[in-house]
Design an enzyme around this catalytic site. Structure first.
Site, PDB file in Angstrom:
ATOM      1  N   LYS A  80       0.808  -1.243   0.217  1.00 53.95           N
ATOM      2  CA  LYS A  80       0.133   0.038   0.096  1.00 53.95           C
ATOM      3  C   LYS A  80       0.995   1.264   0.040  1.00 53.95           C
ATOM      4  O   LYS A  80       1.986   1.251   0.516  1.00 53.95           O
ATOM      5  CB  LYS A  80      -1.134  -0.003   1.381  1.00 53.95           C
ATOM      6  CG  LYS A  80      -2.093   0.877   1.064  1.00 53.95           C
ATOM      7  CD  LYS A  80      -3.211   0.027   0.504  1.00 53.95           C
ATOM      8  CE  LYS A  80      -4.504   0.996   0.449  1.00 53.95           C
ATOM      9  NZ  LYS A  80      -5.753   0.140  -0.085  1.00 53.95           N
ATOM     10  N   GLY A 177     -22.126   5.185   4.561  1.00 58.48           N
ATOM     11  CA  GLY A 177     -21.200   5.698   3.353  1.00 58.48           C
ATOM     12  C   GLY A 177     -21.645   5.362   2.191  1.00 58.48           C
ATOM     13  O   GLY A 177     -21.771   4.332   1.717  1.00 58.48           O
ATOM     14  N   GLY A 179     -20.159   6.445  -0.790  1.00 59.69           N
ATOM     15  CA  GLY A 179     -19.119   6.980  -1.926  1.00 59.69           C
ATOM     16  C   GLY A 179     -19.317   6.141  -3.066  1.00 59.69           C
ATOM     17  O   GLY A 179     -20.285   5.395  -3.375  1.00 59.69           O
ATOM     18  N   ASN A 180     -18.290   5.842  -3.644  1.00 63.43           N
ATOM     19  CA  ASN A 180     -17.654   4.777  -4.756  1.00 63.43           C
ATOM     20  C   ASN A 180     -18.494   3.398  -4.502  1.00 63.43           C
ATOM     21  O   ASN A 180     -19.195   3.148  -5.429  1.00 63.43           O
ATOM     22  CB  ASN A 180     -16.517   4.850  -5.315  1.00 63.43           C
ATOM     23  CG  ASN A 180     -16.169   6.212  -5.942  1.00 63.43           C
ATOM     24  OD1 ASN A 180     -16.640   6.855  -6.743  1.00 63.43           O
ATOM     25  ND2 ASN A 180     -14.911   6.656  -5.282  1.00 63.43           N
ATOM     26  N   VAL A 181     -18.334   3.084  -3.386  1.00 57.40           N
ATOM     27  CA  VAL A 181     -18.684   1.638  -3.083  1.00 57.40           C
ATOM     28  C   VAL A 181     -19.944   1.461  -2.637  1.00 57.40           C
ATOM     29  O   VAL A 181     -20.816   0.810  -2.924  1.00 57.40           O
ATOM     30  CB  VAL A 181     -17.587   0.873  -2.300  1.00 57.40           C
ATOM     31  CG1 VAL A 181     -18.265  -0.474  -1.784  1.00 57.40           C
ATOM     32  CG2 VAL A 181     -16.200   0.832  -2.737  1.00 57.40           C
ATOM     33  N   TYR A 183     -22.446   3.474  -2.820  1.00 56.21           N
ATOM     34  CA  TYR A 183     -23.556   4.170  -3.684  1.00 56.21           C
ATOM     35  C   TYR A 183     -23.956   2.771  -4.685  1.00 56.21           C
ATOM     36  O   TYR A 183     -25.074   2.456  -4.963  1.00 56.21           O
ATOM     37  CB  TYR A 183     -23.360   5.398  -4.391  1.00 56.21           C
ATOM     38  CG  TYR A 183     -24.472   5.944  -4.907  1.00 56.21           C
ATOM     39  CD1 TYR A 183     -25.317   6.736  -3.929  1.00 56.21           C
ATOM     40  CD2 TYR A 183     -25.170   5.567  -6.247  1.00 56.21           C
ATOM     41  CE1 TYR A 183     -26.481   7.362  -4.536  1.00 56.21           C
ATOM     42  CE2 TYR A 183     -26.455   6.246  -6.568  1.00 56.21           C
ATOM     43  CZ  TYR A 183     -27.083   7.339  -5.746  1.00 56.21           C
ATOM     44  OH  TYR A 183     -28.356   7.536  -5.977  1.00 56.21           O
TER      45      TYR A 183
HETATM   46  P1  NAD Z   1     -15.368   7.190  -0.954  1.00 57.63           P
HETATM   47  O1  NAD Z   1     -14.364   8.055  -0.300  1.00 57.63           O
HETATM   48  O2  NAD Z   1     -15.940   7.297  -2.288  1.00 57.63           O
HETATM   49  O3  NAD Z   1     -16.612   6.854  -0.022  1.00 57.63           O
HETATM   50  C1  NAD Z   1     -16.836   6.895   1.463  1.00 57.63           C
HETATM   51  C2  NAD Z   1     -18.000   7.866   1.905  1.00 57.63           C
HETATM   52  O4  NAD Z   1     -18.190   7.616   3.195  1.00 57.63           O
HETATM   53  C3  NAD Z   1     -18.164   9.376   1.387  1.00 57.63           C
HETATM   54  O5  NAD Z   1     -19.224   9.567   0.729  1.00 57.63           O
HETATM   55  C4  NAD Z   1     -18.045  10.045   2.805  1.00 57.63           C
HETATM   56  O6  NAD Z   1     -18.786  11.138   2.597  1.00 57.63           O
HETATM   57  C5  NAD Z   1     -18.496   9.108   3.451  1.00 57.63           C
HETATM   58  N1  NAD Z   1     -18.440   9.175   4.788  1.00 57.63           N
HETATM   59  C6  NAD Z   1     -17.203   9.548   5.731  1.00 57.63           C
HETATM   60  N2  NAD Z   1     -17.323   9.451   6.722  1.00 57.63           N
HETATM   61  C7  NAD Z   1     -18.779   9.210   7.086  1.00 57.63           C
HETATM   62  C8  NAD Z   1     -19.454   9.050   8.447  1.00 57.63           C
HETATM   63  N3  NAD Z   1     -18.790   9.297   9.614  1.00 57.63           N
HETATM   64  N4  NAD Z   1     -20.640   8.612   8.267  1.00 57.63           N
HETATM   65  C9  NAD Z   1     -21.289   8.240   7.162  1.00 57.63           C
HETATM   66  N5  NAD Z   1     -20.514   8.418   5.864  1.00 57.63           N
HETATM   67  C10 NAD Z   1     -19.324   8.858   5.835  1.00 57.63           C
HETATM   68  O7  NAD Z   1     -14.571   5.784  -0.636  1.00 57.63           O
HETATM   69  P2  NAD Z   1     -14.836   4.416  -1.375  1.00 57.63           P
HETATM   70  O8  NAD Z   1     -14.118   4.046  -2.680  1.00 57.63           O
HETATM   71  O9  NAD Z   1     -16.380   4.295  -1.393  1.00 57.63           O
HETATM   72  O10 NAD Z   1     -14.494   3.264  -0.031  1.00 57.63           O
HETATM   73  C11 NAD Z   1     -15.149   2.946   0.846  1.00 57.63           C
HETATM   74  C12 NAD Z   1     -14.535   2.143   1.934  1.00 57.63           C
HETATM   75  O11 NAD Z   1     -14.263   0.994   1.096  1.00 57.63           O
HETATM   76  C13 NAD Z   1     -13.019   2.565   2.363  1.00 57.63           C
HETATM   77  O12 NAD Z   1     -12.794   2.174   3.623  1.00 57.63           O
HETATM   78  C14 NAD Z   1     -12.224   1.885   1.352  1.00 57.63           C
HETATM   79  O13 NAD Z   1     -10.882   1.812   1.928  1.00 57.63           O
HETATM   80  C15 NAD Z   1     -12.809   0.710   1.246  1.00 57.63           C
HETATM   81  N6  NAD Z   1     -12.571  -0.088  -0.100  1.00 57.63           N
HETATM   82  C16 NAD Z   1     -12.763   0.672  -1.099  1.00 57.63           C
HETATM   83  C17 NAD Z   1     -12.556  -0.179  -2.544  1.00 57.63           C
HETATM   84  C18 NAD Z   1     -12.941   0.516  -3.862  1.00 57.63           C
HETATM   85  O14 NAD Z   1     -12.779  -0.110  -4.820  1.00 57.63           O
HETATM   86  N7  NAD Z   1     -13.129   1.763  -3.991  1.00 57.63           N
HETATM   87  C19 NAD Z   1     -12.073  -1.358  -2.412  1.00 57.63           C
HETATM   88  C20 NAD Z   1     -11.940  -2.004  -1.196  1.00 57.63           C
HETATM   89  C21 NAD Z   1     -12.171  -1.372   0.009  1.00 57.63           C
END
Ligand code: NAD
Length: 350
Positions: A80, A177, A179-181, A183
């Site tokens: 990482k 949350g 976000g990308n995942v 939603y």
């Molecule tokens: P992202 O930043 O797109 O989404 C995170 C969301 O969480 C945001 O919308 C943010 O506003 C929200 N958030 C932050 N604090 C919050 C709280 N206290 N309460 C509610 N919502 C809150 O990130 P992502 O890419 O969707 O990843 C989300 C998680 O999944 C992370 O922990 C990341 O490490 C993990 N992850 C992501 C991927 C990937 O492919 N994107 C792969 C493996 C693991």
């Protein structure tokens, strides 16, 4: 800043610090284990409060990647990168190119990709300076849809195992949350008729989910303690901790966030409380499967087919955990460690 005696140091093979005065780049790359192949893992960019926090993140996340790749059956190790600094303030194409040069200097022992704070567009820039960047727009692109699909598979497996239901219709799921995942996950869950409860600190994304999926908006501080069937953490790490564990009312925890358990003992505590926990790095491996598949012949359809296996792996973990009276988190760790140690022994023997 101690490294070898840091609480999260786990015999990492290599920890490298990089900086570039011209662009302000400050980064840490942690390579945890390469028994199965070169270390693969995203690059997180964040305004860490301290350098210790950044190191902790790199150490913990890289270890998680080793386990994730092993159990996902891909020929990669765990690594990482973290870049220190608020992406909205310090991230520039020059800084990303400097980061690319730094990654290139590691000669392929570590392969980077996007993570929280970095995007597909950023990886396109990093790739200008190194072949060891994945998740680019000409390649597999954004891994989040594959991650969300894997989490969806994990939820289905947990609901089937824990509730005896083969579909999600009417199942109450709280998603923390969007976000990308989170939603993208809601879209899959909604298509199968799940009842969604959603929270995010960004009201606009919550409103969108309410409109698009008929989800119920929940204040961020209440989502974890909601009376639902499934709690799906898709925002932050360490959401299951001493403070929150007593608040949980869901019978199942299955989400996309990394490092959901603050400490391993929280996995034991969930087991004691008869809460079925889908180990995070098994559930959220879709993204790394996607990124690992990048290259000639890449097809998202094939990737999603591979990601479906997460459901079967999860079922095996649940069955073994019940048979051996162990927490699911412990069983997942043991399964991953068996794979890693076998590969390590073969490497030494070769
Ligand atoms: P992202 O930043 O797109 O989404 C995170 C969301 O969480 C945001 O919308 C943010 O506003 C929200 N958030 C932050 N604090 C919050 C709280 N206290 N309460 C509610 N919502 C809150 O990130 P992502 O890419 O969707 O990843 C989300 C998680 O999944 C992370 O922990 C990341 O490490 C993990 N992850 C992501 C991927 C990937 O492919 N994107 C792969 C493996 C693991």
């Amino acid at each position: 800043m101690p490294v070898f005696t840091a609480p999260d140091f786990d015999n990492h093979e290599q920890v490298v610090f990089g900086s570039d005065a011209e662009t302000g780049l400050r980064c840490i790359v942690a390579i945890h284990n390469t028994a199965l192949g070169p270390a693969l893992g995203g690059c997180r960019m964040r305004d860490y409060a301290t350098e210790d926090d950044a190191l902790t993140d790199a150490l913990r996340l890289s270890r998680g990647m080793t386990y994730k790749a092993a159990i996902a059956g891909i020929p990669y190790g765990g690594g990482k990168a973290v870049i220190l600094g608020d992406p909205a303030v310090v991230k520039t194409p020059r800084l990303l190119r400097a980061f690319g040069r730094f990654i290139d200097s590691l000669g392929g022992r570590y392969i980077t990709a996007e993570d929280v704070g970095t995007t597909v567009g950023d990886m396109d820039i990093v790739r200008q300076k190194t072949a060891y960047a994945r998740g680019i727009s000409d390649g597999s692109g954004n891994p989040s849809p594959a991650t969300a699909y894997g989490v969806y598979m994990a939820i289905r497996a947990a609901v089937q195992y824990g509730m005896g239901r083969t579909d999600l219709s009417g199942i109450r799921i709280a998603v923390q949350g969007l976000g990308n995942v989170g939603y993208a996950l809601c879209r899959f869950l909604n298509e199968e008729g799940a009842r969604l409860f959603v929270a995010d600190i960004r009201p606009e994304t919550v409103n969108r989910a309410v409109d698009e999926f008929g989800a119920e908006a929940v204040p961020p501080d209440q989502i974890l303690g909601l009376e639902v069937d499934v709690f799906s953490p898709c925002a932050l790490g360490a959401v299951i901790n001493d403070f929150t564990i007593g608040m949980l009312k869901a019978g199942i925890i299955a989400g996309g966030a990394n490092n959901q358990l603050a400490e391993p003992r929280h996995g034991e505590e969930l087991n004691r409380r008869r809460i079925l926990y889908a180990p995070d790095y098994v559930a959220n491996a879709g993204g790394v499967i996607d990124v690992a598949s990048e290259g000639p012949g890449y097809s998202q359809e094939k990737v999603l087919h591979r990601v479906e296996a997460i459901g079967q792996t999860m079922k095996e973990i649940f069955i073994r955990a019940e048979a051996e009276k162990l927490p699911t988190s412990t069983v997942a760790d043991r399964m991953a460690e068996d794979i890693i140690h076998k590969a390590g022994a073969e490497t030494i023997a070769a």
